[in-house]
Design an enzyme around this catalytic site. Sequence first.
Site, PDB file in Angstrom:
ATOM      1  N   ARG A 195       9.564  11.992   9.520  1.00  0.00           N
ATOM      2  CA  ARG A 195      10.984  12.391   9.595  1.00  0.00           C
ATOM      3  C   ARG A 195      11.578  12.227  10.989  1.00  0.00           C
ATOM      4  NH1 ARG A 195       9.684  11.661   5.433  1.00  0.00           N
ATOM      5  NH2 ARG A 195       9.569  13.016   3.631  1.00  0.00           N
ATOM      6  N   SER A 244      15.039  19.789   2.271  1.00  0.00           N
ATOM      7  CA  SER A 244      14.022  20.523   3.043  1.00  0.00           C
ATOM      8  C   SER A 244      14.604  20.938   4.382  1.00  0.00           C
ATOM      9  CB  SER A 244      12.801  19.640   3.283  1.00  0.00           C
ATOM     10  OG  SER A 244      12.162  19.395   2.062  1.00  0.00           O
ATOM     11  N   GLU A 314      14.254  20.351  10.168  1.00  0.00           N
ATOM     12  CA  GLU A 314      14.407  18.956   9.725  1.00  0.00           C
ATOM     13  C   GLU A 314      15.901  18.655   9.573  1.00  0.00           C
ATOM     14  OE1 GLU A 314      11.880  17.598   6.503  1.00  0.00           O
ATOM     15  OE2 GLU A 314      13.445  16.268   5.735  1.00  0.00           O
TER      16      GLU A 314
HETATM   17  C1  LIG Z   1      18.673  17.950  -2.853  1.00  0.00           C
HETATM   18  C2  LIG Z   1      18.139  17.204  -1.666  1.00  0.00           C
HETATM   19  C3  LIG Z   1      16.890  16.596  -1.712  1.00  0.00           C
HETATM   20  C4  LIG Z   1      16.374  15.904  -0.614  1.00  0.00           C
HETATM   21  N1  LIG Z   1      15.152  15.301  -0.712  1.00  0.00           N
HETATM   22  C5  LIG Z   1      14.684  14.571   0.336  1.00  0.00           C
HETATM   23  C6  LIG Z   1      13.416  13.887   0.248  1.00  0.00           C
HETATM   24  O1  LIG Z   1      12.721  13.938  -0.750  1.00  0.00           O
HETATM   25  N2  LIG Z   1      13.010  13.171   1.313  1.00  0.00           N
HETATM   26  C7  LIG Z   1      13.730  13.074   2.447  1.00  0.00           C
HETATM   27  O2  LIG Z   1      13.318  12.385   3.388  1.00  0.00           O
HETATM   28  N3  LIG Z   1      14.936  13.716   2.578  1.00  0.00           N
HETATM   29  C8  LIG Z   1      15.421  14.444   1.543  1.00  0.00           C
HETATM   30  N4  LIG Z   1      16.630  15.093   1.665  1.00  0.00           N
HETATM   31  C9  LIG Z   1      17.353  15.037   2.946  1.00  0.00           C
HETATM   32  C10 LIG Z   1      18.322  13.858   3.087  1.00  0.00           C
HETATM   33  O3  LIG Z   1      18.743  13.371   1.828  1.00  0.00           O
HETATM   34  C11 LIG Z   1      17.703  12.723   3.903  1.00  0.00           C
HETATM   35  O4  LIG Z   1      17.369  13.152   5.211  1.00  0.00           O
HETATM   36  C12 LIG Z   1      18.650  11.535   4.024  1.00  0.00           C
HETATM   37  O5  LIG Z   1      17.953  10.429   4.545  1.00  0.00           O
HETATM   38  C13 LIG Z   1      19.880  11.835   4.891  1.00  0.00           C
HETATM   39  O6  LIG Z   1      20.812  10.802   4.702  1.00  0.00           O
HETATM   40  P1  LIG Z   1      22.382  11.079   4.854  1.00  0.00           P
HETATM   41  O7  LIG Z   1      23.088   9.780   4.661  1.00  0.00           O
HETATM   42  O8  LIG Z   1      22.817  12.183   3.964  1.00  0.00           O
HETATM   43  O9  LIG Z   1      22.467  11.507   6.382  1.00  0.00           O
HETATM   44  P2  LIG Z   1      23.236  12.735   7.057  1.00  0.00           P
HETATM   45  O10 LIG Z   1      22.746  14.013   6.470  1.00  0.00           O
HETATM   46  O11 LIG Z   1      24.697  12.500   7.025  1.00  0.00           O
HETATM   47  O12 LIG Z   1      22.713  12.606   8.552  1.00  0.00           O
HETATM   48  C14 LIG Z   1      21.345  12.862   8.837  1.00  0.00           C
HETATM   49  C15 LIG Z   1      21.019  12.278  10.224  1.00  0.00           C
HETATM   50  O13 LIG Z   1      21.099  10.859  10.153  1.00  0.00           O
HETATM   51  C16 LIG Z   1      21.996  10.366  11.152  1.00  0.00           C
HETATM   52  N5  LIG Z   1      22.678   9.186  10.614  1.00  0.00           N
HETATM   53  C17 LIG Z   1      23.360   9.070   9.448  1.00  0.00           C
HETATM   54  N6  LIG Z   1      23.841   7.824   9.312  1.00  0.00           N
HETATM   55  C18 LIG Z   1      23.455   7.141  10.415  1.00  0.00           C
HETATM   56  C19 LIG Z   1      23.661   5.796  10.881  1.00  0.00           C
HETATM   57  N7  LIG Z   1      24.371   4.896  10.178  1.00  0.00           N
HETATM   58  N8  LIG Z   1      23.103   5.446  12.054  1.00  0.00           N
HETATM   59  C20 LIG Z   1      22.395   6.337  12.802  1.00  0.00           C
HETATM   60  N9  LIG Z   1      22.186   7.617  12.427  1.00  0.00           N
HETATM   61  C21 LIG Z   1      22.710   8.005  11.251  1.00  0.00           C
HETATM   62  C22 LIG Z   1      22.955  11.527  11.445  1.00  0.00           C
HETATM   63  O14 LIG Z   1      23.499  11.438  12.739  1.00  0.00           O
HETATM   64  C23 LIG Z   1      22.009  12.716  11.306  1.00  0.00           C
HETATM   65  O15 LIG Z   1      21.275  12.892  12.496  1.00  0.00           O
HETATM   66  C24 LIG Z   1      17.154  15.805   0.574  1.00  0.00           C
HETATM   67  C25 LIG Z   1      18.419  16.399   0.618  1.00  0.00           C
HETATM   68  C26 LIG Z   1      18.917  17.103  -0.472  1.00  0.00           C
HETATM   69  C27 LIG Z   1      20.283  17.727  -0.387  1.00  0.00           C
END
Ligand SMILES: Cc1cc2nc3c(=O)[nH]c(=O)nc-3n(C[C@H](O)[C@H](O)[C@H](O)COP(=O)(O)OP(=O)(O)OC[C@H]3O[C@@H](n4cnc5c(N)ncnc54)[C@H](O)[C@@H]3O)c2cc1C
Length: 322
Positions: A195, A244, A314
Amino acid sequence: MTAFLTLKQGLGHKPAMAFSDITADLKSRMPELRGRLLPNQPLADLTWFRVGGPAQALFMPDSEDDLAYFLGRLPADMPVTVIGLGSNLIVRDGGVPGVVIRLGRGFNEVTVEDGFRVRAGTAVPDVKVARAAQEAGIAGLAFMRGIPGGIGGALRMNGGAYGAETKDVLIEARGVDRRGGLHVFGNGDMGYSYRHCGVADDVIFTQALFQGSAGDPEKIAAEMNRITESREATQPVKSRTGGSTFKNPPGHKAWQLIDAAGCRGLKVGDAQVSEMHCNFLINLGGASAGDIETLGETVRARVKENSGIELEWEIKRIGIAA
Ligand SMILES: Cc1cc2nc3c(=O)[nH]c(=O)nc-3n(C[C@H](O)[C@H](O)[C@H](O)COP(=O)(O)OP(=O)(O)OC[C@H]3O[C@@H](n4cnc5c(N)ncnc54)[C@H](O)[C@@H]3O)c2cc1C
């Protein structure tokens, strides 16, 4: 740009949640800007938790060139924060000073290429990449079915599930740095661990190229269905949550430590430790970002007291407290 951190004062001592408008000044420095730049934009609805204050300015570039142009002309002292689909994010109640960048149109294409490869813009939801691969008979990307974020978030978080993570399938990623410079990062340049991505925090990823292998579309579809069913049975996926909350410490499961510390179901205001999966915090409806963060810190303190282990967030927290 001295006024960019000034909050407008409301009645009494509590600042109203509005920042000074910096967009006119910025636009005057960027006559060829094509994307949308808006002052004081609410961010809560752009996140899964549905909490938090506004962005002082929200920029939605229309292409990678537009993003580079914007960053190249932005004053060096202006804070920049990028958000994806907001599924791993707490936006604090006082909002986010400076510019928040959200990629959308112009970054949402997904294409299948020869050699069992998939190329995706970073605004593409992970599930769309999983589906495109499945339809093309490309195995190895089905794990993305269960992650509700976008590809930008997957690259930054090294998102993973069911035994696979982004680093296992990434060939290369493109990104733009704070000064507007374009970079291509090979897998080994990403500095990946659990992560975590080691690429400088200021880099905004714009595109990714993934490698899969030959697979049977029906078998991949069945695997994706199993992932969906397993998620719905074990995680509060229909709640306002950030997934998480804490990383699993080496040799431990965060949820077990939280459970053992007696935190299952614990509440602060309308924020609650999920009864279903106690590494998930949920907003029951009226929680503030402050409630959620306080709940998380309370859990960390209780786990530390109970087990001696310090949990590491996380979920990313951005902005300022109200
Ligand atoms: C119900 C649920 C289940 C989940 N299950 C998992 C799982 O199984 N495994 C897992 O790994 N995660 C899981 N997550 C967490 C999340 O979905 C992941 O971390 C996902 O990769 C975040 O993507 P996002 O686009 O929503 O990013 P955001 O939440 O919008 O941002 C997260 C981080 O990424 C950065 N970021 C976003 N876009 C960019 C970009 N274009 N360039 C650089 N940095 C960027 C942001 O600055 C921030 O630091 C879950 C979340 C939920 C709500």
